[in-house]
Design a protein around this motif. Structure first.
Motif, PDB file in Angstrom:
ATOM      1  N   ARG A 230     -16.365  34.352   3.083  1.00 30.52           N
ATOM      2  CA  ARG A 230     -16.845  33.452   1.818  1.00 30.52           C
ATOM      3  C   ARG A 230     -17.652  32.082   2.286  1.00 30.52           C
ATOM      4  O   ARG A 230     -18.454  31.860   1.477  1.00 30.52           O
ATOM      5  CB  ARG A 230     -15.459  33.033   1.275  1.00 30.52           C
ATOM      6  CG  ARG A 230     -15.821  31.783   0.035  1.00 30.52           C
ATOM      7  CD  ARG A 230     -16.148  32.495  -1.205  1.00 30.52           C
ATOM      8  NE  ARG A 230     -16.193  31.325  -1.891  1.00 30.52           N
ATOM      9  CZ  ARG A 230     -16.836  31.436  -3.425  1.00 30.52           C
ATOM     10  NH1 ARG A 230     -17.536  32.578  -3.535  1.00 30.52           N
ATOM     11  NH2 ARG A 230     -16.914  30.637  -4.080  1.00 30.52           N
TER      12      ARG A 230
ATOM     13  N   SER B 150     -11.475  29.197 -14.149  1.00 30.83           N
ATOM     14  CA  SER B 150     -12.912  29.794 -14.346  1.00 30.83           C
ATOM     15  C   SER B 150     -13.825  29.275 -13.284  1.00 30.83           C
ATOM     16  O   SER B 150     -14.806  29.804 -13.086  1.00 30.83           O
ATOM     17  CB  SER B 150     -13.488  29.167 -15.676  1.00 30.83           C
ATOM     18  OG  SER B 150     -13.467  28.031 -15.997  1.00 30.83           O
ATOM     19  N   SER B 151     -13.578  28.132 -12.718  1.00 28.78           N
ATOM     20  CA  SER B 151     -14.359  27.648 -11.503  1.00 28.78           C
ATOM     21  C   SER B 151     -13.905  28.359 -10.204  1.00 28.78           C
ATOM     22  O   SER B 151     -12.834  28.414  -9.886  1.00 28.78           O
ATOM     23  CB  SER B 151     -13.771  26.055 -11.320  1.00 28.78           C
ATOM     24  OG  SER B 151     -14.454  25.532 -10.200  1.00 28.78           O
ATOM     25  N   LYS B 152     -15.114  28.874  -9.698  1.00 27.74           N
ATOM     26  CA  LYS B 152     -14.901  29.773  -8.496  1.00 27.74           C
ATOM     27  C   LYS B 152     -14.391  28.853  -7.381  1.00 27.74           C
ATOM     28  O   LYS B 152     -13.417  29.473  -6.527  1.00 27.74           O
ATOM     29  CB  LYS B 152     -16.183  30.352  -8.108  1.00 27.74           C
ATOM     30  CG  LYS B 152     -16.517  31.618  -9.247  1.00 27.74           C
ATOM     31  CD  LYS B 152     -17.533  32.275  -8.471  1.00 27.74           C
ATOM     32  CE  LYS B 152     -18.268  33.617  -9.431  1.00 27.74           C
ATOM     33  NZ  LYS B 152     -19.385  34.268  -8.910  1.00 27.74           N
ATOM     34  N   ARG B 153     -14.712  27.769  -7.330  1.00 26.35           N
ATOM     35  CA  ARG B 153     -14.370  26.810  -6.149  1.00 26.35           C
ATOM     36  C   ARG B 153     -12.791  26.518  -6.087  1.00 26.35           C
ATOM     37  O   ARG B 153     -12.204  26.514  -5.242  1.00 26.35           O
ATOM     38  CB  ARG B 153     -15.222  25.560  -6.271  1.00 26.35           C
ATOM     39  CG  ARG B 153     -15.014  24.300  -5.392  1.00 26.35           C
ATOM     40  CD  ARG B 153     -15.999  23.432  -5.147  1.00 26.35           C
ATOM     41  NE  ARG B 153     -15.569  22.434  -4.698  1.00 26.35           N
ATOM     42  CZ  ARG B 153     -14.928  21.176  -4.920  1.00 26.35           C
ATOM     43  NH1 ARG B 153     -14.621  21.096  -6.326  1.00 26.35           N
ATOM     44  NH2 ARG B 153     -14.521  20.202  -4.280  1.00 26.35           N
TER      45      ARG B 153
ATOM     46  N   TYR C 100     -10.710  29.776  -5.505  1.00 20.96           N
ATOM     47  CA  TYR C 100     -10.611  30.072  -4.091  1.00 20.96           C
ATOM     48  C   TYR C 100      -9.751  29.125  -3.216  1.00 20.96           C
ATOM     49  O   TYR C 100      -8.906  29.457  -2.536  1.00 20.96           O
ATOM     50  CB  TYR C 100     -12.030  30.175  -3.407  1.00 20.96           C
ATOM     51  CG  TYR C 100     -12.540  31.546  -3.946  1.00 20.96           C
ATOM     52  CD1 TYR C 100     -12.192  32.603  -3.012  1.00 20.96           C
ATOM     53  CD2 TYR C 100     -13.700  31.657  -4.683  1.00 20.96           C
ATOM     54  CE1 TYR C 100     -12.800  33.915  -3.289  1.00 20.96           C
ATOM     55  CE2 TYR C 100     -14.142  32.915  -4.814  1.00 20.96           C
ATOM     56  CZ  TYR C 100     -13.796  34.030  -4.246  1.00 20.96           C
ATOM     57  OH  TYR C 100     -14.454  35.262  -4.437  1.00 20.96           O
TER      58      TYR C 100
END
Length: 426
Positions: A386, A204-207, A210
């Protein structure tokens, strides 16, 4: 901190020593750098099209994460691979030893590793499902809490955690009314529900998502290059007609990557802000080195491209591993590691079927590296866009949070210092 009983066999020293010994001898294979010359030489006389890729070895790394001594084991395996490459090059160049005897040495080494594997202890608990009940179990009044017992010989304050299945079983025994209602199928469902909940929370953490995305795609490409780089070298400089230095190149590349990965720990960089930009920049470097390996006809330039490629990957994977693990506990890191590795293997399999396999494009090895270079160029483009978005968003947020300038130039405002850009040391 791990909680092990104090007996010599169950202490952390015992599994660490045998894991390191197993890792060293399993990776001490001097035949590896010269596998393709051996297969295409007079001993086997296979064509390049008949050479198949080798399966990845992830079971060992999954095990070392379950006993939490990965740092020592990775260092030992790295040293073993470097030593094996140096030994192979010396035996081939100075002693003129046949490639066959390199395989004899490798067989003896992995046989010793097999003997050490017999002494490896089994993990005492699941890496993913521990005595800590999930949120749903905590909220449910029908499930009694499980009291953790301190076993004789354990360090004070250390409790042995139990798998979820054992917890549910114990809870059922404590409640007579639930004894008959608890079924193995329910336990399995509960286990998988908790597993998916942990997985959802991790990604759930975008960091983290990616960084994991780069890990999976870059690792797939890296493994593909490693599987076919010797075929490319043999295409550029056939082993029957010229001297080859595969062992020396592998040793230098591994050592250079290790030095780069070690040195990055002493560089102060805000990885939250600039991390994905680093992924983009070094992915460009990876793509450029692969393009060099494709277009050059000089074997030394091809060797140089490989050195740059492997060193860059080892540098970035070190950063990625840290960035993913820094905010996760060990159990969830093992989960993310396993999922990322599985995705990487799926991508690599698809790439092999499309690019290499006869049912796919069946491209010549030189053209394959043009495809791999383009593959890393696409990765670089994605993370470049990004990273630009992250930097722009951080700058905009900084401008919004900055207060109006003071009329008195002598008065300083600590709040004007941005808390967005911080130095993080690996």
């Amino acid at each position: 901190m791990d909680c092990y009983r104090t007996s010599p066999r169950s202490s952390w020293i015992y599994p660490t020593v045998f894991l390191c010994l197993f890792g060293f001898f399993s990776m001490m294979r001097p035949s590896e750098p010269f596998l393709i010359p051996y297969l295409s030489g007079p001993d086997k006389n296979l064509t390049s099209a008949e050479v198949r890729s080798r399966p990845p070895r992830w079971a060992y790394y999954a095990y070392i994460y379950s006993v939490r001594v990965s740092g020592y084991c990775r260092s030992v395996t790295l040293a073993a691979y470097t030593a094996a490459s140096v030994l192979a090059q010396l035996l081939v160049s100075l002693v003129n030893l046949s490639y066959f005897y390199l395989h004899v040495i490798s067989l003896a080494s992995v046989s010793v590793a097999f003997l050490f594997s017999l002494f490896l202890p089994m993990p005492k608990k699941s890496m993913f499902f521990h005595a800590k009940p999930s949120r749903e179990i905590k909220k449910s009044p029908s499930v009694n809490p499980v009291l953790e017992e301190t076993h004789e010989g354990e360090a004070p304050g250390c409790k042995e955690q139990k798998p979820t299945s054992e917890i549910l079983s114990t809870s059922g025994k404590q409640s007579k009314g639930q004894l008959n209602s608890l079924k193995p199928s329910n336990v399995t469902v509960d286990v998988f529900v908790q597993w998916f909940q942990d997985l959802k929370e991790c990604y759930s953490s975008k960091r983290l998502f990616y960084w994991s995305l780069w890990w999976a795609f870059a690792t797939a490409g890296f493994n593909q290059v490693l599987n076919y780089v010797q075929i490319l070298w043999d295409y550029k400089a056939p082993s029957q007609d010229s001297s080859i230095y595969n062992g020396a190149v592998e040793a230098i590349a591994t050592f250079g990557g290790a030095v780069a990965a070690f040195a990055v720990g002493y560089v102060k960089v805000n990885w939250d802000l600039l991390g994905e930009l680093a992924l983009a920049v070094f992915s460009v470097v990876n793509a450029g080195s692969l393009f060099l390996m494709h277009y050059t006809a000089n074997i030394w330039a091809c060797y140089a491209g490989y050195l740059i490629f492997k060193s860059s990957y080892m540098l970035l994977i070190t950063i990625a591993v840290f960035q993913i693990a820094v905010n996760l506990n060990v159990e969830r890191y093992a989960l993310v590691f396993g999922i990322n590795t599985f995705i990487a293997l799926v991508i690599q399999t698809i790439m092999t079927v499309i690019v290499v396999d006869q049912r796919g494009l069946n491209l010549p090895v030189s053209i394959q590296f043009l495809v791999y270079g383009s593959y890393f160029a696409v990765i670089a483009g994605i993370f470049l866009m990004r990273s630009m978005y992250i930097i722009y968003s951080a700058k905009s947020q900084k401008d919004i949070q900055s207060p109006a300038p003071s009329e008195n130039p002598d008065v300083s405002h600590p709040e004007e210092e941005s808390n967005i850009i911080m130095s993080t040391k690996l």
